[in-house]
Each structure stands twice: as structure tokens, then as C-alpha cells.
Design a protein around this motif. Structure first.
Motif, PDB file in Angstrom:
ATOM      1  N   GLY A  32       0.799  -1.218   0.000  1.00 40.64           N
ATOM      2  CA  GLY A  32       0.000   0.000   0.000  1.00 40.64           C
ATOM      3  C   GLY A  32       0.824   1.257   0.000  1.00 40.64           C
ATOM      4  N   LEU A  33       0.182   2.332  -0.443  1.00 38.79           N
ATOM      5  CA  LEU A  33       0.753   3.678  -0.424  1.00 38.79           C
ATOM      6  C   LEU A  33      -0.198   4.577   0.349  1.00 38.79           C
ATOM      7  CD1 LEU A  33       1.573   4.184  -4.211  1.00 38.79           C
ATOM      8  CD2 LEU A  33       3.204   3.680  -2.404  1.00 38.79           C
ATOM      9  N   ILE A  81       5.386  12.128  -7.574  1.00 39.37           N
ATOM     10  CA  ILE A  81       5.295  11.417  -6.299  1.00 39.37           C
ATOM     11  C   ILE A  81       6.651  11.457  -5.614  1.00 39.37           C
ATOM     12  CG2 ILE A  81       4.980   9.147  -5.229  1.00 39.37           C
ATOM     13  CD1 ILE A  81       2.985   8.487  -7.417  1.00 39.37           C
ATOM     14  N   VAL A  82       6.640  11.842  -4.344  1.00 38.84           N
ATOM     15  CA  VAL A  82       7.815  11.713  -3.495  1.00 38.84           C
ATOM     16  C   VAL A  82       7.525  10.529  -2.579  1.00 38.84           C
ATOM     17  CG1 VAL A  82       9.266  12.781  -1.742  1.00 38.84           C
ATOM     18  CG2 VAL A  82       8.299  14.177  -3.592  1.00 38.84           C
ATOM     19  N   LEU A  83       8.282   9.470  -2.779  1.00 39.80           N
ATOM     20  CA  LEU A  83       8.024   8.205  -2.107  1.00 39.80           C
ATOM     21  C   LEU A  83       9.023   8.021  -0.967  1.00 39.80           C
ATOM     22  CD1 LEU A  83       6.393   5.551  -2.295  1.00 39.80           C
ATOM     23  CD2 LEU A  83       8.169   4.711  -3.815  1.00 39.80           C
ATOM     24  N   VAL A  84       8.491   7.768   0.217  1.00 45.44           N
ATOM     25  CA  VAL A  84       9.328   7.470   1.383  1.00 45.44           C
ATOM     26  C   VAL A  84       8.938   6.068   1.811  1.00 45.44           C
ATOM     27  CG1 VAL A  84       9.957   8.139   3.730  1.00 45.44           C
ATOM     28  CG2 VAL A  84       9.289   9.890   2.064  1.00 45.44           C
ATOM     29  N   THR A 108      10.420  10.437  -7.008  1.00 45.12           N
ATOM     30  CA  THR A 108      11.583  10.660  -6.158  1.00 45.12           C
ATOM     31  C   THR A 108      11.451   9.742  -4.951  1.00 45.12           C
ATOM     32  OG1 THR A 108      11.584  12.977  -6.814  1.00 45.12           O
ATOM     33  CG2 THR A 108      12.917  12.391  -4.898  1.00 45.12           C
ATOM     34  N   VAL A 109      12.520   9.025  -4.619  1.00 45.40           N
ATOM     35  CA  VAL A 109      12.448   8.027  -3.547  1.00 45.40           C
ATOM     36  C   VAL A 109      13.441   8.365  -2.443  1.00 45.40           C
ATOM     37  CG1 VAL A 109      12.749   5.593  -2.974  1.00 45.40           C
ATOM     38  CG2 VAL A 109      11.708   6.234  -5.142  1.00 45.40           C
ATOM     39  N   LEU A 119       8.022   5.235  11.993  1.00 41.15           N
ATOM     40  CA  LEU A 119       8.016   6.399  11.098  1.00 41.15           C
ATOM     41  C   LEU A 119       7.199   6.158   9.829  1.00 41.15           C
ATOM     42  CD1 LEU A 119      11.777   7.455  11.264  1.00 41.15           C
ATOM     43  CD2 LEU A 119       9.844   8.451  12.488  1.00 41.15           C
ATOM     44  N   ASN A 120       6.632   4.974   9.676  1.00 42.49           N
ATOM     45  CA  ASN A 120       5.930   4.610   8.457  1.00 42.49           C
ATOM     46  C   ASN A 120       4.415   4.675   8.696  1.00 42.49           C
ATOM     47  OD1 ASN A 120       4.988   3.488   6.098  1.00 42.49           O
ATOM     48  ND2 ASN A 120       6.296   1.681   6.191  1.00 42.49           N
ATOM     49  N   PRO A 121       3.720   5.678   8.121  1.00 40.08           N
ATOM     50  CA  PRO A 121       2.271   5.772   8.347  1.00 40.08           C
ATOM     51  C   PRO A 121       1.494   4.585   7.789  1.00 40.08           C
ATOM     52  CG  PRO A 121       3.023   7.506   6.848  1.00 40.08           C
ATOM     53  CD  PRO A 121       4.228   6.783   7.318  1.00 40.08           C
ATOM     54  N   GLN A 122       2.051   3.888   6.804  1.00 31.21           N
ATOM     55  CA  GLN A 122       1.360   2.724   6.244  1.00 31.21           C
ATOM     56  C   GLN A 122       1.228   1.612   7.278  1.00 31.21           C
ATOM     57  OE1 GLN A 122      -0.050   2.852   3.213  1.00 31.21           O
ATOM     58  NE2 GLN A 122      -0.953   0.857   3.583  1.00 31.21           N
TER      59      GLN A 122
END
Length: 175
Positions: A32-33, A81-84, A108-109, A119-122
Motif C-alpha cells: 500500500g501507499l 510522487i515523493v516516495l518514502v 523521487t524516492v 516512522l511509516n504511516p502505512q
């Protein structure tokens, strides 16, 4: 299937018992994103895959599934998209790195530190899904998949839940 376990209310002195079959019949994998943009509604995109143990069947989410999820998000969001993301092995494979390099115009990753689920909201989204199916005594894998998809669809229509997952990380957005 190994049944998921969660706590619930029961009569004092007698624990409720739900019988399930003990044989394994597969698993459900999710990717998921979680998307945030100041001034806009928070969004979440997901992909769900069943694995039933059949010969030649992929065991989980692969790099192609992640690629397709990113492309779908890019089309629906209509912008860069700025992907973290975390250091999941599938995020670091060579074909995925090539895809990222080929699409640097809109993608951008940034990598999170090695182990930082806080730290990951997913991870908050996955927690909401798992909590919902915690006491589900499913008869088959399809029932679990339907429950997971139903809960993810409910979360998609509740941007306040998605915002709460970002707030749970302690991270803030400047906008």
C-alpha cells in the motif's frame, strides 16, 4: 490457516472458544501507499494478493506489483510522487531501482532508516486492517481476502483515519 487472534469481551470466568481448521491454506499479502498533500484529502492505494500454494504461483507481492501500484497512484494523483519507504527487500531489487531511475521525472524516492516502522504511516493502516479481522474465524482464504479488501476500502473513504496514521508517526507536513 492459522487464525488471527485478538482480545474481546466474554463472560467472566469462561473464555469464548472458536474452532477453526488447523491446516494451512495460503496467505494474503498486501502492499500500500499512503498519500498526503497539504490542502488536499489524504489518500491510500493498495494491492492485495492471495497465495494458495499452487505450483508456479507467486508467494507474495513482487516488484512488478509495486511498480503497477506506483503507476496507478501516479495516474490517479496526476502529479509527481515523493516516495518514502522502508527497506523491504522488494523495494531494493535491481529491476525496481531501474524503474525508479527511468521515471525520475515524476518519482523521487527516499529510504527510511533500516528498522523504523514507527516512522511509516502505512504501518498504521495495516494495524487498522489487522485489528478489524482479529477475531474473524474464516472458513477459507477467500473470506479473509474479502474482509481485508472491505476494510481497506472503508479506510480509503475515511481520510481522517489516514491522517491519524501520519499523526501517529510524529512526523509533520510543512505546507
Amino acid at each position: 490457516m492459522t487464525p488471527p487472534r485478538a482480545r474481546s469481551w466474554g463472560r467472566s470466568g469462561s473464555a469464548p472458544v472458536v474452532r477453526v481448521r488447523g491446516r494451512g491454506s495460503g496467505r494474503v499479502s498486501m502492499a500500500g501507499l499512503t498519500c498526503y498533500k497539504p490542502g488536499k484529502r489524504s489518500r491510500t492505494f493498495y494491492s492485495v494478493r492471495e497465495y494458495r500454494g499452487r505450483k508456479g504461483e507467486p508467494k507474495g507481492i513482487g516488484w512488478r506489483d509495486l511498480r503497477d501500484l506506483l503507476v496507478r497512484a501516479h495516474i490517479q494523483l496526476g502529479g509527481p510522487i515523493v516516495l518514502v519507504w522502508d527497506n523491504l527487500r522488494m523495494h531494493l531489487v535491481e529491476p525496481m531501482r531501474e524503474f525508479i531511475a527511468d521515471h525520475a521525472a515524476w518519482l523521487t524516492v527516499f529510504q527510511l532508516p533500516s528498522y523504523s516502522p514507527d516512522l511509516n504511516p502505512q504501518e498504521g493502516i495495516w494495524s487498522l486492517v489487522k485489528r478489524d479481522i482479529g477475531n474473524l474465524a474464516a472458513a477459507d482464504l477467500g473470506q479473509i481476502t474479502r474482509a481485508v479488501k472491505r476494510r481497506l476500502k472503508q479506510i480509503q473513504y475515511r481520510p481522517d483515519l489516514v491522517d491519524g496514521c501520519l499523526a501517529g508517526t510524529g512526523l509533520i507536513m510543512d505546507g
